[in-house]
Every structure is written in structure tokens, then in C-alpha cells.
Motif scaffolding. Structure first.
Motif, mmCIF file in Angstrom:
data_model
loop_
_atom_site.group_PDB
_atom_site.id
_atom_site.type_symbol
_atom_site.label_atom_id
_atom_site.label_comp_id
_atom_site.label_asym_id
_atom_site.label_seq_id
_atom_site.Cartn_x
_atom_site.Cartn_y
_atom_site.Cartn_z
ATOM 1 N N ASP A 1 0.827 -1.203 0.000
ATOM 2 C CA ASP A 1 0.000 0.000 0.000
ATOM 3 C C ASP A 1 0.865 1.257 0.000
ATOM 4 O O ASP A 1 1.977 1.275 0.556
ATOM 5 N N ASP A 2 0.329 2.305 -0.590
ATOM 6 C CA ASP A 2 1.054 3.567 -0.701
ATOM 7 C C ASP A 2 1.308 4.167 0.682
ATOM 8 O O ASP A 2 0.371 4.379 1.465
ATOM 9 N N TRP A 3 2.562 4.437 0.982
ATOM 10 C CA TRP A 3 2.993 4.924 2.306
ATOM 11 C C TRP A 3 2.388 6.288 2.618
ATOM 12 O O TRP A 3 1.832 6.509 3.692
ATOM 13 N N ASP A 4 2.487 7.214 1.676
ATOM 14 C CA ASP A 4 2.002 8.573 1.921
ATOM 15 C C ASP A 4 0.489 8.595 2.110
ATOM 16 O O ASP A 4 -0.033 9.243 3.025
ATOM 17 N N LEU A 5 -0.225 7.865 1.264
ATOM 18 C CA LEU A 5 -1.683 7.821 1.364
ATOM 19 C C LEU A 5 -2.113 7.185 2.679
ATOM 20 O O LEU A 5 -3.064 7.653 3.323
ATOM 21 N N PHE A 6 -1.409 6.116 3.085
ATOM 22 C CA PHE A 6 -1.776 5.458 4.340
ATOM 23 C C PHE A 6 -1.665 6.415 5.518
ATOM 24 O O PHE A 6 -2.599 6.551 6.313
ATOM 25 N N TYR A 7 -0.516 7.094 5.652
ATOM 26 C CA TYR A 7 -0.321 7.934 6.836
ATOM 27 C C TYR A 7 -1.159 9.207 6.786
ATOM 28 O O TYR A 7 -1.598 9.702 7.840
ATOM 29 N N SER A 8 -1.415 9.751 5.620
ATOM 30 C CA SER A 8 -2.291 10.922 5.546
ATOM 31 C C SER A 8 -3.704 10.539 5.984
ATOM 32 O O SER A 8 -4.359 11.287 6.729
ATOM 33 N N SER A 9 -4.169 9.366 5.556
ATOM 34 C CA SER A 9 -5.485 8.876 5.982
ATOM 35 C C SER A 9 -5.483 8.535 7.464
ATOM 36 O O SER A 9 -6.460 8.789 8.182
ATOM 37 N N TYR A 10 -4.372 7.961 7.926
ATOM 38 C CA TYR A 10 -4.251 7.568 9.332
ATOM 39 C C TYR A 10 -4.375 8.782 10.242
ATOM 40 O O TYR A 10 -5.131 8.764 11.218
ATOM 41 N N VAL A 11 -3.653 9.847 9.924
ATOM 42 C CA VAL A 11 -3.688 11.048 10.762
ATOM 43 C C VAL A 11 -5.072 11.680 10.719
ATOM 44 O O VAL A 11 -5.608 12.106 11.757
ATOM 45 N N ALA A 12 -5.691 11.732 9.539
ATOM 46 C CA ALA A 12 -7.034 12.307 9.430
ATOM 47 C C ALA A 12 -8.029 11.505 10.263
ATOM 48 O O ALA A 12 -8.869 12.076 10.983
ATOM 49 N N THR A 13 -7.954 10.175 10.185
ATOM 50 C CA THR A 13 -8.861 9.322 10.955
ATOM 51 C C THR A 13 -8.595 9.456 12.447
ATOM 52 O O THR A 13 -9.520 9.518 13.261
ATOM 53 N N TYR A 14 -7.323 9.507 12.820
ATOM 54 C CA TYR A 14 -6.957 9.646 14.230
ATOM 55 C C TYR A 14 -7.518 10.943 14.808
ATOM 56 O O TYR A 14 -8.092 10.960 15.895
ATOM 57 N N LEU A 15 -7.364 12.035 14.042
ATOM 58 C CA LEU A 15 -7.863 13.319 14.521
ATOM 59 C C LEU A 15 -9.379 13.300 14.677
ATOM 60 O O LEU A 15 -9.929 13.805 15.654
ATOM 61 N N GLU A 16 -10.058 12.704 13.695
ATOM 62 C CA GLU A 16 -11.524 12.710 13.704
ATOM 63 C C GLU A 16 -12.087 11.765 14.765
ATOM 64 O O GLU A 16 -12.983 12.126 15.527
ATOM 65 N N ARG A 17 -11.576 10.546 14.823
ATOM 66 C CA ARG A 17 -12.185 9.508 15.653
ATOM 67 C C ARG A 17 -11.658 9.514 17.082
ATOM 68 O O ARG A 17 -12.420 9.397 18.033
ATOM 69 N N ASP A 18 -10.344 9.613 17.244
ATOM 70 C CA ASP A 18 -9.761 9.441 18.583
ATOM 71 C C ASP A 18 -9.569 10.755 19.327
ATOM 72 O O ASP A 18 -9.634 10.782 20.552
ATOM 73 N N VAL A 19 -9.284 11.816 18.606
ATOM 74 C CA VAL A 19 -8.981 13.081 19.280
ATOM 75 C C VAL A 19 -10.208 13.973 19.330
ATOM 76 O O VAL A 19 -10.726 14.302 20.395
ATOM 77 N N ASN A 20 -10.721 14.349 18.168
ATOM 78 C CA ASN A 20 -11.830 15.300 18.133
ATOM 79 C C ASN A 20 -13.097 14.724 18.780
ATOM 80 O O ASN A 20 -13.820 15.426 19.492
ATOM 81 N N HIS A 21 -13.345 13.444 18.551
ATOM 82 C CA HIS A 21 -14.555 12.833 19.097
ATOM 83 C C HIS A 21 -14.548 12.820 20.623
ATOM 84 O O HIS A 21 -15.582 13.009 21.268
ATOM 85 N N LEU A 22 -13.369 12.603 21.202
ATOM 86 C CA LEU A 22 -13.288 12.460 22.653
ATOM 87 C C LEU A 22 -12.896 13.751 23.367
ATOM 88 O O LEU A 22 -13.238 13.946 24.533
#
Length: 417
Positions: free
Chosen positions: A190-211
Motif C-alpha cells: 500500500d502507498d505509504w504517503d496515502l496510508f499515513y495521511s489517511s491515518y492522521v485524518a482518521t486519528y484526529l476525527e475519531r480518537d482526538v476530536n470525538h473524545l
């Protein structure tokens, strides 16, 4: 995608046989739910990523547990704190029946969560004494290479003998450091850049902003980037606050969020009553060098290997692998420290194991030298006081063989991690 067997699975099985509930924590995407489903195939799997299940569990936990009876795998449990009192009641009911002999005592709930800081508040209130907690990190060096040794890294004869037959070739070290330890990246193309850009976006939305409800996500990403650039350094809240443009108190709170997510480690200074002038500031390490590289824009293995931050990446990767070796062996990190005094004399890692102190230096060199271990003598007051002893020291480096630098100090190849 290739499945890589996780070393911690053995300890998960033992925990399931011992406790009525088990919680696997760790960063998003490190394989928590996959591990639970593979180890406990007969448990019903429920993911709170499903909005209908999430709504029912939050609004009517009792009805939810009528529709989904134990044994259960409850994935992303941090989103449903309302369930914890009901899990406690189910566990207590089961224990009473077990004492009466009407049913055996079993593990009812396997939980996973990616925000331990938030989870622990509810665990301590509802499930204290009823729950085993296993932190999980990304794929370790040993796991990806199929090493059978599951001992935590300690530089003594027993460990070195166990690893001698499985010392690993490190020709792919820098691609491994750059790509990181997330299971999906390790086991696919899998594409490294795409994975981590998606990872950070998901982390911010689900784990940080949500809580925690961030006021400005841009500030938080700038904070993560500034912190990644300081991996392996002393934690300076004021400096980080100036770089990001927020208050030092905000930085402290955000540090707690990252640590609770398993993304960073705060390594505390080694303190003993017989050591004088020891500073008390923690060091910070990212636990996934791929995320560290993505945040700081080191876009290829070659730019890291030959760049100004190569030593910083090497040290961060070594520390993260030693951390994984302890967690995968079912051990805590409470006996892992670093040493630094007011004269800025430093030892990268200090392990206190069974009243023995092991000093460790990490050097990105293929020419280890005994002078690299000269700070180890600073720990002598501990052994002289007779309440501890100083064990053999280690210089972890890029030379391919183990060799003595002094009678009590070895150079240990990074392939022995």
C-alpha cells in the motif's frame, strides 16, 4: 494481505484463561481487533464503528446485552462508556453462579480501544480487579522476521544466548524504519504517503476530536509534527508551545492524548536515592518511525539514512523495538528509564530488572568503542549502596557481531533486538 503472527497472542490466551474480561489497547490500525478475532474465534464480534450498534449500546446498554450475549468481542469500546457498569454486572453475576457451581468461571468480554487515557477512567470505576490490560504496538522487527524468541531485550547472557541463533540481517533497516510498523504497511505494498495521511485524518476525527473536541485541528497537526521532530529529546513544553502557537498547558494536555493513544512514549529519568543531581525532565519517543517520518516529511529511506536526522531515527527505532519486546512478553514498561545529570552526562536507556541495573547506549555506528560506555560508571553509587547491582552494559550499534568492549560492556548488533 499477509497475516503476521503476533507474539503477544500467547499472553492474550493466558489472560483469557485467567480474567473475566481483557482489554487490548494501542494505537489505531495496529491489529487489535484482528488479534482478538483470531485468538477467540467463538466470540461474537461487535464493532462500535457500526452507528446502529453504537446508538443502541449508548441509549440502552441493557437491551444491547440482551441482543448480544457473552462471550463478546467489543471493538472500540472507548465510544461507549455507558456499557462499563453493565459489563461489571454481567461479570459479577457470572462469578456468583461460578461460586455456586452452576457454571464455570469464564472470560465474558474481550475489549479493544485506541484511547487508553479515556478508557482508564471508566475501567478504574467499573472493572477494577476484573480486567487484564494488554498494550499492543505495531509489528516488531522480530515478528516480521519470524523470530521465535519472545524474551524482552535485556543485555545479559540468557537473552544473548537465546538470540544468537536468530540474529537478523539488517540490510533492510532503513526501508523498515521509513515504512514504519503498521501491520497494513508491513504486509502489503500500500502507498505509504496515502496510508499515513489517511491515518492522521482518521486519528484526529475519531480518537482526538470525538473524545476531546479540538478547537483547531491544524494546531494539533503542527504540534504532532513539532513533537516528531523532537523524538529522542528532552520534553520542553514551552519550546513546543512557541513553535505551535498555543499555551504550554495545551501542549501538556495534547501530550497526554498522544501518550494515551500509544503513539508516543514518555521515558522518565532514572532516579535512585544514591544518585545525585539527576534531572527530572522526561524524554519523548514516537513509537512508529513511519509516522514520525511522514510528519517530518522524510519521504524516502535514503533521505533518512543519509540525512541529518539519521541518528535520531535510529535511536527512536531501537527504543520502540525494545518497548515492543517488553509489551509482547507481557511485561510493563515501568522499569525502563534514561539517565541524565546536571552536567549533561547521559545514558540512553536504563533497565532495572530484578534489582539489577543495565545501562544501554544506542549508537548509529559500525565501529563501537568503549568510550561510548564511559557514562555507565555513573550508576556505580547504586551498586555500592548494596541495594542494587549494576549488570552488564550494552552499546547497540551497526557492527554485525557481539563483542566485549570492556569486561562488563558488550557491543550488541541491532540485529539482536
Amino acid at each position: 494481505m499477509e497475516w503476521i503472527w503476533r507474539t503477544i497472542a500467547k499472553h492474550l490466551v493466558q489472560a483469557i484463561e485467567t480474567f473475566p474480561a481483557v482489554l487490548v489497547t494501542g494505537p489505531r490500525q495496529v491489529g487489535k481487533s484482528t488479534l482478538l478475532q483470531l485468538v477467540a474465534e467463538h466470540y461474537e464480534y461487535v464493532s462500535f464503528d457500526n452507528p446502529l450498534l453504537l446508538q443502541q449500546a449508548k441509549e440502552d446498554p441493557e437491551l444491547f446485552l440482551m441482543n448480544h450475549t457473552p462471550p463478546l468481542i467489543l471493538d472500540e469500546i472507548q465510544y461507549v462508556p455507558e456499557l462499563f457498569p453493565y459489563l461489571k454486572m454481567k461479570i459479577d453475576e457470572m462469578r456468583i453462579k461460578a461460586r455456586r457451581g452452576s457454571q464455570p468461571e469464564t472470560c465474558l468480554f474481550l475489549l479493544s480501544g485506541s484511547q487508553a487515557y479515556h478508557l482508564m477512567q471508566h475501567v478504574s470505576e467499573s472493572l477494577a480487579g476484573r480486567l487484564a490490560i494488554l498494550p499492543l504496538q505495531g509489528i516488531s522487527y522480530r515478528e516480521r522476521k519470524g523470530v521465535t524468541c519472545a524474551q524482552p531485550f535485556v543485555p545479559h547472557n540468557e537473552y544473548l544466548s537465546a538470540r544468537k541463533e536468530e540474529c537478523l540481517d539488517t540490510a533492510d533497516l532503513w526501508p523498515m524504519i521509513h515504512r514504519g510498523s503498521m501491520p497494513r504497511l508491513v504486509s502489503s505494498n500500500d502507498d505509504w504517503d496515502l496510508f499515513y495521511s489517511s491515518y492522521v485524518a482518521t486519528y484526529l476525527e475519531r480518537d482526538v476530536n470525538h473524545l476531546f473536541m479540538l478547537a483547531d485541528r491544524g494546531d494539533f497537526i503542527r504540534f504532532m509534527t513539532a513533537l516528531a521532530a523532537r523524538s529522542g529529546e528532552l520534553l520542553n513544553y514551552d519550546s513546543l508551545a512557541r513553535d505551535v502557537g498555543v499555551s504550554a498547558s495545551t501542549v501538556k494536555r495534547w501530550i497526554q492524548i498522544l501518550e494515551g493513544s500509544g503513539i508516543i512514549l514518555q521515558l522518565h529519568p532514572y532516579h535512585n536515592n544514591h544518585l545525585k543531581r539527576v534531572i527530572k525532565t522526561p524524554k519523548v519517543y514516537f513509537l512508529d518511525t513511519g509516522l514520525m517520518a511522514w510528519l517530518t516529511r522524510w519521504v524516502t529511506p535514503e533521505t533518512i539514512q543519509f540525512g541529518a536526522k539519521a541518528g535520531q531515527f535510529f535511536e527512536t527505532w531501537v527504543v520502540s523495538e525494545i518497548v515492543k519486546s517488553f509489551l509482547n512478553a507481557g511485561k510493563s514498561l515501568r522499569d525502563m528509564y534514561y539517565y541524565r545529570d546536571a552536567d549533561q552526562r547521559e545514558i540512553d536507556l536504563v533497565l532495572e530488572i530484578e534489582r539489577t541495573v543495565f545501562p544501554i547506549e544506542i549508537k548509529m555506528t559500525a565501529r563501537p568503542d568503549k568510550k561510548m560506555a564511559r557514562a555507565f560508571d555513573l550508576l556505580d553509587p547504586v551498586s555500592e549502596a548494596a541495594d542494587m547491582r549494576r549488570g552488564d552494559g550494552a552499546v547497540i550499534n551497526l557492527y554485525p557481531d557481539v563483542m566485549f568492549l570492556k569486561k562488563d560492556v558488550r557491543a550488541i548488533p541491532v540485529g539482536y533486538l
